[in-house]
Design a protein around this motif. Sequence first.
Motif, PDB file in Angstrom:
ATOM      1  N   LYS A 233      31.587  29.149  38.326  1.00 21.93           N
ATOM      2  CA  LYS A 233      30.668  30.277  38.468  1.00 21.93           C
ATOM      3  C   LYS A 233      30.432  30.615  39.931  1.00 21.93           C
ATOM      4  O   LYS A 233      30.477  31.784  40.326  1.00 21.93           O
ATOM      5  CB  LYS A 233      29.350  29.956  37.786  1.00 21.93           C
ATOM      6  CG  LYS A 233      28.331  31.089  37.888  1.00 21.93           C
ATOM      7  CD  LYS A 233      27.015  30.720  37.228  1.00 21.93           C
ATOM      8  CE  LYS A 233      26.004  31.861  37.400  1.00 21.93           C
ATOM      9  NZ  LYS A 233      24.692  31.513  36.811  1.00 21.93           N
ATOM     10  N   GLU A 234      30.192  29.587  40.759  1.00 20.43           N
ATOM     11  CA  GLU A 234      29.909  29.843  42.169  1.00 20.43           C
ATOM     12  C   GLU A 234      31.114  30.452  42.887  1.00 20.43           C
ATOM     13  O   GLU A 234      30.967  31.257  43.810  1.00 20.43           O
ATOM     14  CB  GLU A 234      29.458  28.567  42.887  1.00 20.43           C
ATOM     15  CG  GLU A 234      30.441  27.417  42.850  1.00 20.43           C
ATOM     16  CD  GLU A 234      30.253  26.496  41.648  1.00 20.43           C
ATOM     17  OE1 GLU A 234      30.676  25.333  41.728  1.00 20.43           O
ATOM     18  OE2 GLU A 234      29.674  26.953  40.636  1.00 20.43           O
ATOM     19  N   GLU A 235      32.329  30.062  42.455  1.00 20.62           N
ATOM     20  CA  GLU A 235      33.530  30.650  43.046  1.00 20.62           C
ATOM     21  C   GLU A 235      33.679  32.110  42.629  1.00 20.62           C
ATOM     22  O   GLU A 235      34.064  32.954  43.443  1.00 20.62           O
ATOM     23  CB  GLU A 235      34.768  29.847  42.639  1.00 20.62           C
ATOM     24  CG  GLU A 235      34.842  28.463  43.276  1.00 20.62           C
ATOM     25  CD  GLU A 235      36.141  27.752  42.971  1.00 20.62           C
ATOM     26  OE1 GLU A 235      36.969  28.326  42.233  1.00 20.62           O
ATOM     27  OE2 GLU A 235      36.316  26.628  43.458  1.00 20.62           O
ATOM     28  N   ARG A 236      33.366  32.401  41.380  1.00 19.25           N
ATOM     29  CA  ARG A 236      33.435  33.792  40.906  1.00 19.25           C
ATOM     30  C   ARG A 236      32.472  34.671  41.693  1.00 19.25           C
ATOM     31  O   ARG A 236      32.810  35.766  42.106  1.00 19.25           O
ATOM     32  CB  ARG A 236      33.104  33.871  39.416  1.00 19.25           C
ATOM     33  CG  ARG A 236      34.180  33.307  38.508  1.00 19.25           C
ATOM     34  CD  ARG A 236      34.028  33.798  37.085  1.00 19.25           C
ATOM     35  NE  ARG A 236      32.735  33.452  36.519  1.00 19.25           N
ATOM     36  CZ  ARG A 236      32.477  32.302  35.894  1.00 19.25           C
ATOM     37  NH1 ARG A 236      33.421  31.385  35.768  1.00 19.25           N
ATOM     38  NH2 ARG A 236      31.281  32.065  35.381  1.00 19.25           N
ATOM     39  N   GLU A 237      31.252  34.156  41.905  1.00 20.42           N
ATOM     40  CA  GLU A 237      30.254  34.925  42.650  1.00 20.42           C
ATOM     41  C   GLU A 237      30.717  35.172  44.087  1.00 20.42           C
ATOM     42  O   GLU A 237      30.535  36.267  44.627  1.00 20.42           O
ATOM     43  CB  GLU A 237      28.908  34.193  42.631  1.00 20.42           C
ATOM     44  CG  GLU A 237      28.256  34.156  41.255  1.00 20.42           C
ATOM     45  CD  GLU A 237      27.008  33.302  41.214  1.00 20.42           C
ATOM     46  OE1 GLU A 237      26.745  32.588  42.216  1.00 20.42           O
ATOM     47  OE2 GLU A 237      26.296  33.337  40.200  1.00 20.42           O
ATOM     48  N   PHE A 238      31.302  34.154  44.698  1.00 23.82           N
ATOM     49  CA  PHE A 238      31.790  34.300  46.063  1.00 23.82           C
ATOM     50  C   PHE A 238      32.908  35.339  46.125  1.00 23.82           C
ATOM     51  O   PHE A 238      32.907  36.224  46.983  1.00 23.82           O
ATOM     52  CB  PHE A 238      32.302  32.962  46.594  1.00 23.82           C
ATOM     53  CG  PHE A 238      33.103  33.075  47.867  1.00 23.82           C
ATOM     54  CD1 PHE A 238      32.480  33.166  49.097  1.00 23.82           C
ATOM     55  CD2 PHE A 238      34.493  33.126  47.830  1.00 23.82           C
ATOM     56  CE1 PHE A 238      33.215  33.302  50.266  1.00 23.82           C
ATOM     57  CE2 PHE A 238      35.237  33.262  48.990  1.00 23.82           C
ATOM     58  CZ  PHE A 238      34.591  33.346  50.218  1.00 23.82           C
ATOM     59  N   LEU A 239      33.862  35.224  45.211  1.00 21.60           N
ATOM     60  CA  LEU A 239      35.003  36.145  45.220  1.00 21.60           C
ATOM     61  C   LEU A 239      34.554  37.586  44.964  1.00 21.60           C
ATOM     62  O   LEU A 239      35.032  38.523  45.611  1.00 21.60           O
ATOM     63  CB  LEU A 239      36.035  35.712  44.184  1.00 21.60           C
ATOM     64  CG  LEU A 239      36.801  34.435  44.539  1.00 21.60           C
ATOM     65  CD1 LEU A 239      37.566  33.913  43.333  1.00 21.60           C
ATOM     66  CD2 LEU A 239      37.763  34.674  45.702  1.00 21.60           C
ATOM     67  N   LEU A 240      33.624  37.773  44.042  1.00 21.11           N
ATOM     68  CA  LEU A 240      33.157  39.128  43.745  1.00 21.11           C
ATOM     69  C   LEU A 240      32.398  39.727  44.922  1.00 21.11           C
ATOM     70  O   LEU A 240      32.333  40.950  45.069  1.00 21.11           O
ATOM     71  CB  LEU A 240      32.283  39.124  42.481  1.00 21.11           C
ATOM     72  CG  LEU A 240      33.045  38.888  41.169  1.00 21.11           C
ATOM     73  CD1 LEU A 240      32.088  38.739  40.002  1.00 21.11           C
ATOM     74  CD2 LEU A 240      34.024  40.041  40.905  1.00 21.11           C
ATOM     75  N   SER A 241      31.846  38.859  45.782  1.00 22.13           N
ATOM     76  CA  SER A 241      31.167  39.373  46.977  1.00 22.13           C
ATOM     77  C   SER A 241      32.167  40.012  47.942  1.00 22.13           C
ATOM     78  O   SER A 241      31.778  40.802  48.807  1.00 22.13           O
ATOM     79  CB  SER A 241      30.404  38.244  47.684  1.00 22.13           C
ATOM     80  OG  SER A 241      31.289  37.358  48.351  1.00 22.13           O
ATOM     81  N   TRP A 242      33.438  39.680  47.815  1.00 18.01           N
ATOM     82  CA  TRP A 242      34.484  40.251  48.666  1.00 18.01           C
ATOM     83  C   TRP A 242      35.031  41.559  48.100  1.00 18.01           C
ATOM     84  O   TRP A 242      35.707  42.301  48.812  1.00 18.01           O
ATOM     85  CB  TRP A 242      35.645  39.273  48.816  1.00 18.01           C
ATOM     86  CG  TRP A 242      35.365  38.181  49.794  1.00 18.01           C
ATOM     87  CD1 TRP A 242      34.673  37.026  49.568  1.00 18.01           C
ATOM     88  CD2 TRP A 242      35.766  38.139  51.165  1.00 18.01           C
ATOM     89  NE1 TRP A 242      34.619  36.269  50.711  1.00 18.01           N
ATOM     90  CE2 TRP A 242      35.290  36.926  51.709  1.00 18.01           C
ATOM     91  CE3 TRP A 242      36.482  39.006  51.977  1.00 18.01           C
ATOM     92  CZ2 TRP A 242      35.500  36.569  53.029  1.00 18.01           C
ATOM     93  CZ3 TRP A 242      36.703  38.646  53.299  1.00 18.01           C
ATOM     94  CH2 TRP A 242      36.213  37.438  53.817  1.00 18.01           C
ATOM     95  N   VAL A 243      34.732  41.844  46.854  1.00 12.28           N
ATOM     96  CA  VAL A 243      35.325  43.017  46.206  1.00 12.28           C
ATOM     97  C   VAL A 243      34.855  44.308  46.862  1.00 12.28           C
ATOM     98  O   VAL A 243      35.610  45.277  46.963  1.00 12.28           O
ATOM     99  CB  VAL A 243      35.007  43.017  44.692  1.00 12.28           C
ATOM    100  CG1 VAL A 243      35.428  44.330  44.054  1.00 12.28           C
ATOM    101  CG2 VAL A 243      35.711  41.848  44.011  1.00 12.28           C
ATOM    102  N   ASN A 244      33.622  44.326  47.361  1.00 16.44           N
ATOM    103  CA  ASN A 244      33.088  45.542  47.972  1.00 16.44           C
ATOM    104  C   ASN A 244      33.324  45.604  49.474  1.00 16.44           C
ATOM    105  O   ASN A 244      32.860  46.515  50.139  1.00 16.44           O
ATOM    106  CB  ASN A 244      31.584  45.633  47.691  1.00 16.44           C
ATOM    107  CG  ASN A 244      31.308  45.828  46.211  1.00 16.44           C
ATOM    108  OD1 ASN A 244      32.011  46.564  45.541  1.00 16.44           O
ATOM    109  ND2 ASN A 244      30.299  45.139  45.701  1.00 16.44           N
ATOM    110  N   VAL A 245      34.035  44.599  50.000  1.00 19.41           N
ATOM    111  CA  VAL A 245      34.349  44.614  51.426  1.00 19.41           C
ATOM    112  C   VAL A 245      35.575  45.514  51.620  1.00 19.41           C
ATOM    113  O   VAL A 245      36.687  45.128  51.311  1.00 19.41           O
ATOM    114  CB  VAL A 245      34.642  43.191  51.949  1.00 19.41           C
ATOM    115  CG1 VAL A 245      35.013  43.245  53.423  1.00 19.41           C
ATOM    116  CG2 VAL A 245      33.423  42.304  51.738  1.00 19.41           C
TER     117      VAL A 245
END
Length: 249
Positions: A233-245
Motif C-alpha cells: 500500500k505504501e509503495e502504491r501511494e508513493f508511486l501515485l504521488s509521481w503520476v501528477n508530476v
Amino acid sequence: MNFDRIIAVRTTKTIYRDGHRVYKVFDENYSKVDVLNEALNQARVEEVGLNIPKILEVTTIDGKWVIVLEYIKGKTLAQLMEEYPEKYDEYLNLFVDLQIEVHQKKCQLLTKLKDKMNRKIEQADIDAITRYELHTRLEGMPKHNKLCHGDFNPSNIIITDDGVPYILDWAHATQGNASADVARTYLLFYLEGKVEQANQYLDMFCQKTGIAKSYVQKWLPIVAASQSVKGKKEEREFLLSWVNVTDYE
C-alpha cells in the motif's frame, strides 16, 4: 520440501537453494499463467547472450508451482555496495554499464512494453482524465524494441567470486523504450529512500548514453502509474504521488 537453505522470502514466493539449483516456490494461489510467463521470459532472454541463470525446470511441489534455475554463487551488487561504500561509484558504474548492455539486445518474442503499460494504466487507481493523459503521453513516446528488464536494481545483479556479473529475475522483461526501464530503476532507488543515489544513477546513465535527462523524466508519471497496480500500500501511494508530476527542469 527439504532444501539446503532459504535465500529470500518475498510476498508471494520463497526462494531456496539446494546444491547447484535454486527453487523459486510460489504461493498456492499464485497465477499459473504468471509463473509460466516468467519462465518463458527467462528462457527467451537466455538466447540473447547475457549472463543470466538458466531455467532448468518448471514443476509443482506440494501443490505449488516452482521454477528451478541454476545457482550462481556470489554476492549481489546491493550487498557489495553496503559492504564497501568506498567503492560505491565503481559499483554504480558497473551497474549502469550492465543496464546499457541489456538495452543493446533485442528479444522480439517478449511482450511490448507499451502494450503492458497501457493495460496497467487502465488498472491504476487514478481518475479518468489523468488516465487519458497518461495513455496519450505513452502513445506519443518513440517506439523502440530494446530489451528492458523491468526491475533492474542492484539486488538483481550477482557478482561471482571471479568477478563475473549475472543478471537475475526476468519476470517483468519486455521489449520497448530503454528510457522507460531507466525511469523504473530511478523510482526503485527512490522507493528505498535513496534519493541521492537515484539522482547519481540517472546522471551517470544519461552521461554515458547521451540521452537527455528530461526525456527519461517524461517517462516517470507513466512508469509510476503502471507500477502502482501491484505491491504494498505504501509503495502504491508513493508511486501515485509521481503520476501528477508533469513538469521538470
